[in-house]
Design a protein around this motif. Structure first.
Motif, PDB file in Angstrom:
ATOM      1  N   HIS A 170     -55.133 108.345  43.227  1.00 22.30           N
ATOM      2  CA  HIS A 170     -55.994 109.489  42.510  1.00 22.30           C
ATOM      3  C   HIS A 170     -57.354 108.974  42.571  1.00 22.30           C
ATOM      4  O   HIS A 170     -57.953 107.870  41.947  1.00 22.30           O
ATOM      5  N   ARG A 171     -58.370 109.811  42.928  1.00 21.22           N
ATOM      6  CA  ARG A 171     -60.000 109.522  42.932  1.00 21.22           C
ATOM      7  C   ARG A 171     -60.036 108.471  43.926  1.00 21.22           C
ATOM      8  O   ARG A 171     -61.344 107.890  44.014  1.00 21.22           O
ATOM      9  N   GLY A 172     -59.393 108.143  45.160  1.00 21.76           N
ATOM     10  CA  GLY A 172     -59.520 107.304  45.975  1.00 21.76           C
ATOM     11  C   GLY A 172     -60.482 107.663  47.144  1.00 21.76           C
ATOM     12  O   GLY A 172     -61.298 108.533  47.046  1.00 21.76           O
ATOM     13  N   PHE A 173     -59.801 107.625  48.298  1.00 24.50           N
ATOM     14  CA  PHE A 173     -60.662 107.948  49.624  1.00 24.50           C
ATOM     15  C   PHE A 173     -60.752 109.528  49.751  1.00 24.50           C
ATOM     16  O   PHE A 173     -61.673 109.975  50.488  1.00 24.50           O
ATOM     17  N   THR A 174     -59.942 110.182  49.292  1.00 26.82           N
ATOM     18  CA  THR A 174     -59.917 111.661  49.306  1.00 26.82           C
ATOM     19  C   THR A 174     -61.393 112.283  48.427  1.00 26.82           C
ATOM     20  O   THR A 174     -61.498 113.260  48.735  1.00 26.82           O
ATOM     21  N   HIS A 175     -61.750 111.345  47.539  1.00 27.99           N
ATOM     22  CA  HIS A 175     -62.992 111.662  46.810  1.00 27.99           C
ATOM     23  C   HIS A 175     -64.125 111.246  47.296  1.00 27.99           C
ATOM     24  O   HIS A 175     -65.277 111.258  46.739  1.00 27.99           O
ATOM     25  N   SER A 176     -64.011 110.481  48.414  1.00 26.27           N
ATOM     26  CA  SER A 176     -65.274 109.641  49.201  1.00 26.27           C
ATOM     27  C   SER A 176     -66.149 110.729  50.092  1.00 26.27           C
ATOM     28  O   SER A 176     -65.742 111.928  50.318  1.00 26.27           O
ATOM     29  N   LEU A 177     -67.251 110.084  50.089  1.00 30.86           N
ATOM     30  CA  LEU A 177     -68.274 111.055  51.158  1.00 30.86           C
ATOM     31  C   LEU A 177     -67.763 110.916  52.527  1.00 30.86           C
ATOM     32  O   LEU A 177     -68.168 111.830  53.192  1.00 30.86           O
ATOM     33  N   ALA A 178     -67.183 109.940  52.782  1.00 32.40           N
ATOM     34  CA  ALA A 178     -66.513 109.936  54.195  1.00 32.40           C
ATOM     35  C   ALA A 178     -65.391 110.828  54.546  1.00 32.40           C
ATOM     36  O   ALA A 178     -65.381 111.577  55.474  1.00 32.40           O
ATOM     37  N   PHE A 179     -64.781 111.142  53.474  1.00 32.81           N
ATOM     38  CA  PHE A 179     -63.551 112.237  53.554  1.00 32.81           C
ATOM     39  C   PHE A 179     -64.254 113.643  53.656  1.00 32.81           C
ATOM     40  O   PHE A 179     -63.885 114.432  54.359  1.00 32.81           O
ATOM     41  N   ALA A 180     -65.217 113.687  52.749  1.00 28.39           N
ATOM     42  CA  ALA A 180     -66.091 114.949  52.911  1.00 28.39           C
ATOM     43  C   ALA A 180     -66.573 115.152  54.287  1.00 28.39           C
ATOM     44  O   ALA A 180     -66.495 116.568  54.812  1.00 28.39           O
ATOM     45  N   ALA A 181     -67.154 114.291  54.789  1.00 26.33           N
ATOM     46  CA  ALA A 181     -67.800 114.451  56.064  1.00 26.33           C
ATOM     47  C   ALA A 181     -66.710 114.532  57.041  1.00 26.33           C
ATOM     48  O   ALA A 181     -66.970 115.469  58.078  1.00 26.33           O
ATOM     49  N   ALA A 182     -65.561 113.940  57.046  1.00 28.89           N
ATOM     50  CA  ALA A 182     -64.558 114.263  57.753  1.00 28.89           C
ATOM     51  C   ALA A 182     -63.863 115.599  57.881  1.00 28.89           C
ATOM     52  O   ALA A 182     -63.807 116.231  59.129  1.00 28.89           O
ATOM     53  N   ILE A 183     -63.640 116.232  56.685  1.00 24.12           N
ATOM     54  CA  ILE A 183     -63.330 117.588  56.724  1.00 24.12           C
ATOM     55  C   ILE A 183     -64.355 118.556  57.129  1.00 24.12           C
ATOM     56  O   ILE A 183     -64.037 119.511  57.799  1.00 24.12           O
ATOM     57  N   ALA A 184     -65.619 118.189  56.788  1.00 27.15           N
ATOM     58  CA  ALA A 184     -66.540 119.085  57.387  1.00 27.15           C
ATOM     59  C   ALA A 184     -66.819 119.085  59.160  1.00 27.15           C
ATOM     60  O   ALA A 184     -66.862 120.254  59.701  1.00 27.15           O
ATOM     61  N   ALA A 185     -66.551 117.880  59.464  1.00 28.89           N
ATOM     62  CA  ALA A 185     -66.560 117.732  60.971  1.00 28.89           C
ATOM     63  C   ALA A 185     -65.421 118.607  61.636  1.00 28.89           C
ATOM     64  O   ALA A 185     -65.556 119.226  62.674  1.00 28.89           O
ATOM     65  N   MET A 186     -64.119 118.329  60.968  1.00 32.51           N
ATOM     66  CA  MET A 186     -63.134 119.185  61.571  1.00 32.51           C
ATOM     67  C   MET A 186     -63.269 120.268  61.542  1.00 32.51           C
ATOM     68  O   MET A 186     -62.903 121.422  62.457  1.00 32.51           O
ATOM     69  N   LEU A 187     -63.762 121.159  60.386  1.00 34.12           N
ATOM     70  CA  LEU A 187     -63.833 122.791  60.183  1.00 34.12           C
ATOM     71  C   LEU A 187     -65.026 123.117  61.452  1.00 34.12           C
ATOM     72  O   LEU A 187     -64.925 124.346  61.539  1.00 34.12           O
ATOM     73  N   THR A 188     -65.945 122.279  61.690  1.00 36.41           N
ATOM     74  CA  THR A 188     -67.006 122.656  62.609  1.00 36.41           C
ATOM     75  C   THR A 188     -66.257 123.237  63.840  1.00 36.41           C
ATOM     76  O   THR A 188     -66.885 124.047  64.481  1.00 36.41           O
ATOM     77  N   LEU A 189     -65.051 122.804  64.395  1.00 38.50           N
ATOM     78  CA  LEU A 189     -64.288 123.071  65.316  1.00 38.50           C
ATOM     79  C   LEU A 189     -63.690 124.759  65.233  1.00 38.50           C
ATOM     80  O   LEU A 189     -63.249 125.411  66.200  1.00 38.50           O
TER      81      LEU A 189
END
Length: 177
Positions: free
Chosen positions: A57-76
């Motif tokens: 909990h509050r590990g990688f899913t709370h990171s800026l890298a995770f936020a960027a990865a989710i954002a990049a995926m949704l651009t599709l």
């Protein structure tokens, strides 16, 4: 953590003040879901993953890298979301990253791994005024859960309402002849 519903208020508030032609409801709703998404990491407890693990909990899913990865995926999904890829990326990144920001202002837990995978260091902000929410529905449906909701009404909901109201008043005043 802040409650999962309160996390959705940040992108909703932003969406309510942005140009709806450029930031349609589909994008705002996607942002709200992405703001709540990081807390799926609580499922890792069921698999025996320790809270302090990078996958806890509050590990990688709370990171800026995770936020960027989710954002990049949704651009599709730009065609479905009916807006430009850059707008999608920016809005979703802010929505997902806001989750860790709110959690870093809570009064409990082990902090947030903002900079995973570069660093496993967990952070809190110097000012922690959001009461930490109990994890799990059973734990939440207690007097403590009610206390957290009351706290969030003052520390998250009210500021979001004031923000949206002030921006709308300002915008209305600017458009008067």
């Amino acid at each position: 953590m802040a409650t999962i519903i309160s996390h959705a208020l940040i992108p909703l508030s932003l969406g309510l003040v942005l140009n709806r032609d450029k930031y349609p409801w589909r994008l705002i709703i996607a942002g709200m879901l992405c703001a709540m998404l990081p807390d799926l990491d609580v499922l890792m407890f069921k698999f025996g993953v320790a809270y302090e693990s990078p996958f806890g909990h509050r590990g990688f899913t709370h990171s800026l890298a995770f936020a960027a990865a989710i954002a990049a995926m949704l651009t599709l999904l730009s065609r479905y979301l009916k807006t430009a890829k850059a707008r999608i990326f920016g809005f979703i990144f802010i929505a997902a990253a806001s989750h860790g920001v709110l959690d870093a202002m809570t009064t409990g837990g082990l902090g947030v791994e903002f900079f995973w995978p570069v660093s496993l260091q967990r952070y809190f902000f110097p000012v922690q005024f959001i009461q930490v929410s109990p994890i799990g529905l059973h734990n939440f449906m207690t007097a403590r859960g009610l206390q957290v909701i009351q706290s969030e009404l003052v520390t998250i909901w009210l500021p979001c309402l004031v923000f949206v109201s002030l921006i709308n008043i300002y915008s209305h005043q600017r458009t008067k002849p």
